[in-house]
Design a protein around this motif. Structure first.
Motif, PDB file in Angstrom:
ATOM      1  N   ILE A 297      -6.337   9.247  -3.986  1.00  0.00           N
ATOM      2  CA  ILE A 297      -5.116   9.230  -3.163  1.00  0.00           C
ATOM      3  C   ILE A 297      -5.463   9.483  -1.691  1.00  0.00           C
ATOM      4  O   ILE A 297      -4.935   8.812  -0.799  1.00  0.00           O
TER       5      ILE A 297
ATOM      6  N   PHE B 182      -6.822   6.431  -0.354  1.00  0.00           N
ATOM      7  CA  PHE B 182      -5.784   5.403  -0.296  1.00  0.00           C
ATOM      8  C   PHE B 182      -5.045   5.431   1.036  1.00  0.00           C
ATOM      9  O   PHE B 182      -4.661   4.397   1.575  1.00  0.00           O
ATOM     10  N   GLU B 183      -4.851   6.652   1.524  1.00  0.00           N
ATOM     11  CA  GLU B 183      -4.129   6.799   2.789  1.00  0.00           C
ATOM     12  C   GLU B 183      -4.883   6.133   3.946  1.00  0.00           C
ATOM     13  O   GLU B 183      -4.282   5.717   4.926  1.00  0.00           O
TER      14      GLU B 183
ATOM     15  N   PHE C 293     -11.224  -3.299   3.280  1.00  0.00           N
ATOM     16  CA  PHE C 293     -10.123  -2.951   2.387  1.00  0.00           C
ATOM     17  C   PHE C 293     -10.442  -3.405   0.968  1.00  0.00           C
ATOM     18  O   PHE C 293     -10.323  -2.644   0.005  1.00  0.00           O
TER      19      PHE C 293
ATOM     20  N   ILE D 188       0.862  -1.195   0.000  1.00  0.00           N
ATOM     21  CA  ILE D 188       0.000   0.000   0.000  1.00  0.00           C
ATOM     22  C   ILE D 188       0.897   1.243   0.000  1.00  0.00           C
ATOM     23  O   ILE D 188       0.688   2.176  -0.785  1.00  0.00           O
ATOM     24  N   ASP D 189       1.930   1.229   0.857  1.00  0.00           N
ATOM     25  CA  ASP D 189       2.849   2.370   0.921  1.00  0.00           C
ATOM     26  C   ASP D 189       3.521   2.607  -0.432  1.00  0.00           C
ATOM     27  O   ASP D 189       3.614   3.738  -0.905  1.00  0.00           O
TER      28      ASP D 189
ATOM     29  N   THR E 222       2.499   1.591  -3.384  1.00  0.00           N
ATOM     30  CA  THR E 222       1.534   2.035  -4.396  1.00  0.00           C
ATOM     31  C   THR E 222       1.165   3.500  -4.167  1.00  0.00           C
ATOM     32  O   THR E 222       1.054   4.274  -5.121  1.00  0.00           O
ATOM     33  N   LEU E 223       1.009   3.853  -2.882  1.00  0.00           N
ATOM     34  CA  LEU E 223       0.656   5.238  -2.562  1.00  0.00           C
ATOM     35  C   LEU E 223       1.744   6.198  -3.031  1.00  0.00           C
ATOM     36  O   LEU E 223       1.455   7.262  -3.587  1.00  0.00           O
TER      37      LEU E 223
ATOM     38  N   LEU F  57      -6.594   3.367   3.624  1.00  0.00           N
ATOM     39  CA  LEU F  57      -6.740   1.921   3.382  1.00  0.00           C
ATOM     40  C   LEU F  57      -6.101   1.038   4.462  1.00  0.00           C
ATOM     41  O   LEU F  57      -6.634  -0.008   4.804  1.00  0.00           O
ATOM     42  N   LYS F  58      -4.973   1.515   4.971  1.00  0.00           N
ATOM     43  CA  LYS F  58      -4.230   0.691   5.938  1.00  0.00           C
ATOM     44  C   LYS F  58      -5.025   0.449   7.217  1.00  0.00           C
ATOM     45  O   LYS F  58      -4.821  -0.530   7.911  1.00  0.00           O
TER      46      LYS F  58
END
Lengths: 323, 191
Positions: free
Chosen positions: B157, B160-161, B171, A292-293, A295-296, B163-164
């Motif tokens: 974006i 996306f941040e 998810f 994820i990191d 891709t981000l 998502l974690k």
């Protein structure tokens, strides 16, 4: 049996006008450009190879070399598997200096593990009498430790072979360091699928310390067997650096063509984003956070690239209004 | 002789008694006669009363008949009036129905004509809006698409941040949503 997907991120770096876009275009089957059109930001092209048990996708990031309106974006250097450092065989000094000053530093900072190649383009323009001078210049710059390959995007000499070498080396690395059982024999399978041998690829690499100018010239003389390209058709006109897009009218460059290229690159980058998300979906749970990191990072940097593209279009519009 | 006077005396007494009785009878007869007269008078009066009563009954009967006749006549008149009213109402109703039908038809025609005109008007408005927009965006379609995409991409974006922090199921859902947005945009841009 489950087919493995292998994504290779390859970036092509080098000074403006060394022929990065032309090289990618001819490799992916597009025509050699009839005029110089600067690349804005990046353009992602891809080539896919389907082997029996593996699906290889080569993502080629063609990076604009005009520094005045192409600020260096970390995405061009991060998470790279391979990099082609392109220089102009007819203007080796400047283009090699740019590689040393700009690209090598960033590559060693962001992707120290990536496989790098020093690629001299425009071999079709190299005169026999200049071969010795060229060799001396390259030796003087002492860029060592990378395979050196000479190509001609215009005549397509060594282009396919160069990219085959890139993929082969990556697969060899994968066989050695990755899941050995899963990828065992993949490099040979790949060579068989493209009809090349390891010797063909080794033959590409120039040993700069040992080769003499005659051998070099023989080695790189274009075969001119592809696409019926007539080398004498046009006189070689030196390229001029464009420092400001607003002043594009002074450069006899079709502005609409630049816009078309920007939009085409925009579309390609959009497809790349879609594939990044697709890849993330397939990520195993244990490496999800890292991915994820990663891709981000890529998405954020691609966003900067989109902004650059849009700004460039607006700059071109302004140049329309000003004139 | 001594006896004779006694007998005579008795006789005289008897005579007197008889005479008194005779007088009583006579007076009774008178009374009877009076009574008879009275009875006869009474009978006469009764006959008169009877006659009066018969005459009264006759009067009553004829009066009742007259009243009944009058009521019947009134009833007939009222029924006639009601029938007439009903007929008129029916006639009015049927003529109203025709009028309503005509009105309905006119309303339908108006509605259709309104719909047609509204469509024509909206078509004209839409086409002129499209013309203006097309004029405005002519040659800038790609630029506009890029701008729209970029605002969309910024949202992606931002998402996306987050998502974690999601659980695997959330998810996956969110990633699919992002993927769908990108695909929709990809189709728009590539078409």
């Amino acid at each position: 049996m489950l087919v493995s997907e292998i994504n290779i991120k390859l970036t092509i770096l080098g000074q403006w006008g060394v022929g990065k876009t032309s090289m990618v275009n001819t490799f992916v089957g597009k025509d050699f450009p009839s005029m110089y059109i600067p690349t804005i930001g990046s353009n992602i092209a891809r080539k896919e190879y389907r082997l029996k048990d593996n699906h290889i996708r080569l993502n080629i990031w063609d990076i604009g070399g005009q520094r005045s309106f192409n600020p260096l974006n970390p995405v061009f250097f991060s998470n790279l598997d391979s990099a082609l450092l392109l220089f102009d065989l007819n203007n080796p000094k400047e283009s090699l200096q740019e590689i040393i000053d700009t690209y090598l530093k960033n590559l060693s900072k962001h992707s120290p593990e990536c496989i790098m190649y020093l690629v001299g383009n425009k071999s079709d323009l190299l005169k026999p009498e200049d071969s010795e001078i060229l060799l001396n210049i390259i030796r003087k710059y002492q860029i060592q430790g990378f395979p050196i390959v000479f190509v001609s995007a215009k005549t397509q000499d060594n282009i396919t072979e160069l990219f085959t070498l890139v993929i082969f080396d990556f697969l060899k690395k994968l066989e050695e360091s990755g899941n050995k059982t899963q990828f065992q024999g993949i490099s040979k399978d790949f060579l068989n699928s493209v009809g090349k041998s390891e010797e063909d690829l080794n033959d590409l690499i120039i040993n700069i310390d040992e080769i003499d100018s005659n051998t070099l010239h023989k080695k790189i003389t274009p075969k001119i067997i592809k696409k019926n390209i007539k080398l004498t058709e046009k006189e070689y006109i030196p390229l001029k650096e464009i420092k400001d897009l607003k002043q594009i009218r002074a450069f006899d460059i079709d502005k609409n063509k630049i816009k078309e290229n920007i939009f085409s690159a925009f579309k390609n980058n959009l497809v790349a984003i879609s594939e990044l998300i697709l890849e993330l979906k397939k990520t195993p749970i244990n490496s999800l956070i890292d991915n994820i990191d990663k891709t981000l990072d890529d998405l954020s940097n691609l966003n900067k690239d989109f902004e650059l593209k849009l700004d460039s279009i607006l700059e071109l519009e302004k140049s329309d209004k000003n004139n | 002789m001594k006896n004779v006077p006694k007998t005579l005396h008795n006789l005289a007494d008897q005579y007197e008694k008889t005479m008194s009785k005779m007088n009583l009878v006579k007076s009774n007869n008178k009374a009877i006669q009076n009574l008879m007269e009275q009875v006869s008078n009474l009978e006469g009066e009764m006959k008169f009363v009877k006659q009066e009563m018969t005459s009264l009954r006759g009067d009553l009967l004829s009066s009742q008949e007259r009243i009944e006749q009058t009521i019947r006549t009134q009833e007939e008149i009222i029924m006639d009036m009601i029938n007439k009213f009903n007929e008129e109402l029916l006639q009015h109703k049927s003529s109203m129905k025709e009028d309503i039908e005509i009105l309905k038809t006119q309303q339908d025609v108006l509605k259709i004509s309104y719909t047609i005109n509204e469509k024509k008007f909206m078509d004209k408005v839409n086409s002129s809006i499209s013309r203006i927009i097309n004029k405005q965006v002519e040659g800038k379609e790609n630029e506009i698409l890029m701008k729209i995409w970029m605002s969309e991409f910024k949202e992606i974006i931002r998402d996306f941040e987050k998502l974690k922090k999601f659980r695997p199921k959330e998810f996956s859902v969110r990633l699919n949503e992002i993927s769908d947005i990108i695909d929709i945009f990809k189709q728009k841009i590539l078409s």
